[in-house]
Design an enzyme around this catalytic site. Structure first.
Site, PDB file in Angstrom:
ATOM      1  N   CYS A   1      13.897  11.397   6.260  1.00  0.00           N
ATOM      2  CA  CYS A   1      13.983  10.929   7.646  1.00  0.00           C
ATOM      3  C   CYS A   1      15.363  11.133   8.242  1.00  0.00           C
ATOM      4  O   CYS A   1      15.528  11.198   9.449  1.00  0.00           O
ATOM      5  CB  CYS A   1      13.628   9.456   7.705  1.00  0.00           C
TER       6      CYS A   1
ATOM      7  N   LYS B   1       0.860  -1.184   0.000  1.00  0.00           N
ATOM      8  CA  LYS B   1       0.000   0.000   0.000  1.00  0.00           C
ATOM      9  C   LYS B   1       0.897   1.235   0.000  1.00  0.00           C
ATOM     10  O   LYS B   1       1.539   1.543   0.996  1.00  0.00           O
ATOM     11  CB  LYS B   1      -0.905   0.062   1.231  1.00  0.00           C
TER      12      LYS B   1
ATOM     13  N   GLU C   1      10.762   1.423   9.844  1.00  0.00           N
ATOM     14  CA  GLU C   1      11.703   2.517   9.551  1.00  0.00           C
ATOM     15  C   GLU C   1      10.947   3.807   9.806  1.00  0.00           C
ATOM     16  O   GLU C   1      10.084   4.185   9.020  1.00  0.00           O
ATOM     17  CB  GLU C   1      12.186   2.411   8.109  1.00  0.00           C
TER      18      GLU C   1
ATOM     19  N   GLU D   1      10.393  16.546  14.796  1.00  0.00           N
ATOM     20  CA  GLU D   1      10.890  16.373  13.414  1.00  0.00           C
ATOM     21  C   GLU D   1      10.260  17.459  12.544  1.00  0.00           C
ATOM     22  O   GLU D   1       9.042  17.504  12.361  1.00  0.00           O
ATOM     23  CB  GLU D   1      10.512  14.993  12.903  1.00  0.00           C
TER      24      GLU D   1
HETATM   25  N1  LIG Z   1      13.188   5.674   8.622  1.00  0.00           N
HETATM   26  C1  LIG Z   1      13.004   5.750   7.323  1.00  0.00           C
HETATM   27  O1  LIG Z   1      13.606   5.018   6.511  1.00  0.00           O
HETATM   28  C2  LIG Z   1      12.010   6.728   6.782  1.00  0.00           C
HETATM   29  C3  LIG Z   1      12.009   6.984   5.413  1.00  0.00           C
HETATM   30  C4  LIG Z   1      11.078   7.904   4.912  1.00  0.00           C
HETATM   31  C5  LIG Z   1      10.171   8.541   5.763  1.00  0.00           C
HETATM   32  N2  LIG Z   1      10.207   8.265   7.082  1.00  0.00           N
HETATM   33  C6  LIG Z   1       9.285   8.949   7.996  1.00  0.00           C
HETATM   34  O2  LIG Z   1       7.960   8.994   7.416  1.00  0.00           O
HETATM   35  C7  LIG Z   1       7.312  10.197   7.816  1.00  0.00           C
HETATM   36  C8  LIG Z   1       6.785  10.942   6.593  1.00  0.00           C
HETATM   37  O3  LIG Z   1       6.104  10.050   5.743  1.00  0.00           O
HETATM   38  P1  LIG Z   1       4.514   9.978   5.786  1.00  0.00           P
HETATM   39  O4  LIG Z   1       3.932  11.307   6.072  1.00  0.00           O
HETATM   40  O5  LIG Z   1       4.050   9.231   4.572  1.00  0.00           O
HETATM   41  O6  LIG Z   1       4.287   9.044   7.081  1.00  0.00           O
HETATM   42  P2  LIG Z   1       2.917   8.446   7.631  1.00  0.00           P
HETATM   43  O7  LIG Z   1       3.308   7.637   8.788  1.00  0.00           O
HETATM   44  O8  LIG Z   1       1.878   9.486   7.794  1.00  0.00           O
HETATM   45  O9  LIG Z   1       2.385   7.465   6.447  1.00  0.00           O
HETATM   46  C9  LIG Z   1       3.204   6.428   5.980  1.00  0.00           C
HETATM   47  C10 LIG Z   1       2.321   5.370   5.321  1.00  0.00           C
HETATM   48  O10 LIG Z   1       1.486   4.799   6.324  1.00  0.00           O
HETATM   49  C11 LIG Z   1       0.134   4.836   5.912  1.00  0.00           C
HETATM   50  N3  LIG Z   1      -0.692   4.920   7.109  1.00  0.00           N
HETATM   51  C12 LIG Z   1      -0.963   6.025   7.854  1.00  0.00           C
HETATM   52  N4  LIG Z   1      -1.753   5.707   8.897  1.00  0.00           N
HETATM   53  C13 LIG Z   1      -2.000   4.360   8.808  1.00  0.00           C
HETATM   54  C14 LIG Z   1      -2.781   3.417   9.564  1.00  0.00           C
HETATM   55  N5  LIG Z   1      -3.470   3.793  10.645  1.00  0.00           N
HETATM   56  N6  LIG Z   1      -2.828   2.116   9.156  1.00  0.00           N
HETATM   57  C15 LIG Z   1      -2.126   1.730   8.053  1.00  0.00           C
HETATM   58  N7  LIG Z   1      -1.396   2.560   7.298  1.00  0.00           N
HETATM   59  C16 LIG Z   1      -1.330   3.865   7.672  1.00  0.00           C
HETATM   60  C17 LIG Z   1       0.067   6.042   5.002  1.00  0.00           C
HETATM   61  O11 LIG Z   1      -1.052   5.954   4.134  1.00  0.00           O
HETATM   62  C18 LIG Z   1       1.385   5.919   4.252  1.00  0.00           C
HETATM   63  O12 LIG Z   1       1.248   4.995   3.201  1.00  0.00           O
HETATM   64  C19 LIG Z   1       8.354  11.017   8.579  1.00  0.00           C
HETATM   65  O13 LIG Z   1       8.186  10.843   9.961  1.00  0.00           O
HETATM   66  C20 LIG Z   1       9.674  10.399   8.150  1.00  0.00           C
HETATM   67  O14 LIG Z   1      10.692  10.557   9.115  1.00  0.00           O
HETATM   68  C21 LIG Z   1      11.113   7.382   7.636  1.00  0.00           C
HETATM   69  O1  LIG Z   2      13.967   9.255   4.104  1.00  0.00           O
HETATM   70  C1  LIG Z   2      14.154   8.444   3.242  1.00  0.00           C
HETATM   71  C2  LIG Z   2      15.367   7.573   3.141  1.00  0.00           C
HETATM   72  O2  LIG Z   2      15.285   6.502   4.073  1.00  0.00           O
HETATM   73  C3  LIG Z   2      16.648   8.326   3.357  1.00  0.00           C
HETATM   74  S1  LIG Z   2      17.974   7.458   2.681  1.00  0.00           S
HETATM   75  O3  LIG Z   2      17.991   7.767   1.238  1.00  0.00           O
HETATM   76  O4  LIG Z   2      17.775   5.998   2.877  1.00  0.00           O
HETATM   77  O5  LIG Z   2      19.172   7.938   3.355  1.00  0.00           O
END
Ligand SMILES: NC(=O)c1ccc[n+]([C@@H]2O[C@H](COP(=O)([O-])OP(=O)(O)OC[C@H]3O[C@@H](n4cnc5c(N)ncnc54)[C@H](O)[C@@H]3O)[C@@H](O)[C@H]2O)c1
Ligand SMILES: O=C[C@H](O)CS(=O)(=O)O
Length: 483
Positions: A290, A181, A256, A387
């Protein structure tokens, strides 16, 4: 209309059991171009029935996929890699159109994501077992590794072309199937990868792409008992929620999550290297990454020079539509992102911060925002604790090395941290003292498919990439044979 060489890559249906469907029962998903605010296309969303169908299809396909020789799975992943690279310009245009990042960054993301297919095409052939010296003459002992089964993947909007391959490649290499998804803001990248999966020979049901709502599609994926593993990338808040939802069926989890990366710049650092590295990690994807720097700590002796050089470089960044060559900063993903950035800036200025450059929405309007630097930042600001996920760089002062390590670790997150120094002994002292899963030294760019990516504390569980990445999709079986 989006100009593509291969218009077949712009898919708007769901991809289930090797077939495209524009009637999957869910509400249509409008996909916006953040640079223009216009709808690019509408994507067909899935309802619960279609999601169950996708999960059951993945379960039906999984046994045969796992039974294939690893070399066959490897060859298909390699073809997927080749196809992503061959279509990288179209994929970059799709990514920039729906996510907003500059084309140059989008091209880099495409190749970074493709590299996971390349890496795990090789790892597929190296899922080794063990033999264990027996404690007696009657028994022989061994360990084999086998695929977990059906995996659910839920991915964010900020790096769709990298986060999806970072999950799908190891899962399929291990012999698992996947029901994905994607984020509703950026489903087109996921659907294009589905089209290329089909062309690469990924069998029907092995890789399902199911756009739709978190509450329907996401909920079914995290609760359906046929799904044995959840691999999630997104916010800590949602990740924590998914842990609870997956608990009743005891699914394996890879999470992640969010970050709040510190940057430590010591007096002995190369100023040019530190400025370049801090900009790279702070303003990548307009700060919507992130691992982006969220707090920049600069030692007293170099602080004023760093503020001047860093602010000058940030103020010179070219803001514009990501489709225009030369653009360095595109629009933010949506108005909520702009509001979060404004909230952090206002709070910082109200608490003693001083504006060095930027500070307000860009003259281009919409969700464009001026890359911003705030000097004299302090720990009691929201930007120090939350963040930001936007183009705002707060600059903090520090005096002693021990204080720098302490304040760097003073966060509930533990994803990435960065250190700029030319003192080798200090590199070891500081990197060993930092409580983060990824540490960059004299660089702001740590991304590599061969390295283990993941966080400590509230930044997540598990690792993606490297030889560790495939273990997330394998079960260990101990076999004891008595003669
Ligand atoms: N650690 C990493 O590798 C990494 C990489 C990219 C982004 N991020 C983090 O992601 C966040 C930004 O991305 P975002 O806004 O898409 O995050 P988000 O958590 O709002 O959404 C991520 C995914 O989860 C789904 N989702 C949301 N609520 C849900 C639920 N209750 N049940 C099932 N699925 C659900 C969303 O539709 C989306 O597909 C930031 O906090 C960023 O730090 C982390
Ligand atoms: O935020 C998205 C990615 O996880 C960062 S990275 O490209 O893996 O460093």
């Amino acid at each position: 209309m989006l100009k593509l060489n291969d218009t077949e890559l712009l898919r708007t249906g769901v991809f289930i059991n090797g077939a495209w469907s524009d009637s999957a029962g869910g509400p249509a998903i409008p996909v916006y171009n953040p640079a223009t605010g216009q709808v690019i296309v509408e994507v067909n969303g899935a309802d619960r029935e279609a999601t169950v169908n996708a999960i059951e299809g993945a379960a039906d396909a999984q046994k045969d996929w796992a039974a294939r020789p690893a070399k066959e799975r490897s060859a298909i992943l390699r073809r997927w890699f080749d196809l992503v690279v061959a279509n990288s310009e179209d994929l970059a245009r799709i990514l920039t159109a729906e996510q907003g990042k500059p084309l140059a960054e989008a091209r880099g993301e495409i190749l970074y994501g493709a590299a996971f297919f390349e890496w795990f095409a090789e790892e597929a052939k190296r899922v080794y077992g063990e033999t264990i010296p027996s404690p007696d003459r009657e028994r022989r002992m061994m360990v084999m590794k086998q695929p977990i089964g059906v995996c659910g993947a839920i991915t964010p909007w900020n790096f769709p072309m990298a986060m999806i391959p970072r999950k799908a490649a190891p899962a399929l290499a291990a012999g698992c199937t996947m029901v994905l998804k994607p984020a509703s803001a950026t489903p087109l990248s996921a659907l294009a990868l589905g089209e290329l999966a089909s062309r690469a020979g990924v069998p029907a049901g092995v890789f399902q792409v199911v756009p739709g709502s978190a509450s329907v599609v996401g909920e079914e994926i995290v609760t359906n008992p046929l799904v044995r593993k959840i691999t999630f990338t997104g916010s800590t808040e949602v990740g924590s929620h998914l842990m609870a939802k997956a608990a009743p069926t005891v699914k394996k989890l890879s999470l992640e999550l969010g970050g709040n990366a510190p940057v430590l710049v010591f007096d002995d650092a190369d100023l040019e290297v530190a400025v370049k590295g801090a900009i790279a990690t702070k303003f990548r994807n307009m700060g919507q990454t992130c691992v982006c720097a969220n707090r920049i700590y600069v030692q007293d002796g170099i602080y004023d020079h760093f503020v001047e050089a860093f602010s000058k470089a940030v103020g010179a960044m070219k803001v514009g539509d990501g489709m225009q060559e030369g653009t360095e900063q595109g629009p933010l993903i949506d108005t909520d992102a702009v509001l979060k950035v404004q909230e952090h800036i206002e709070d910082a200025l109200a608490n003693g911060g001083t504006l060095a450059t930027g500070g307000k929405p860009h003259a281009l309007g919409g969700t464009f925002f001026e890359p911003t630097v705030i000097a004299n930042a302090s720990a009691d600001m929201k930007i120090a604790r939350e963040e930001t996920f936007g183009p705002v760089a707060p600059l903090f002062r520090f005096t002693e090395e021990a204080d720098a390590i302490r304040v760097a670790n003073d966060t509930e997150y533990g994803l990435a941290a960065y250190v700029f120094t030319r003192d080798n002994a200090r590199i070891w002292r500081v990197t060993e003292g930092l409580e983060f899963g990824v540490v960059g030294v004299n660089t702001g760019n740590t991304s590599y498919e061969g390295s283990p990516f993941g966080g400590w504390k509230l930044s997540g569980v598990g690792r993606e990439g490297s030889h560790h990445g495939i273990d997330e999709f394998l079960e260990i079986k101990y076999v004891c044979i008595a003669h």
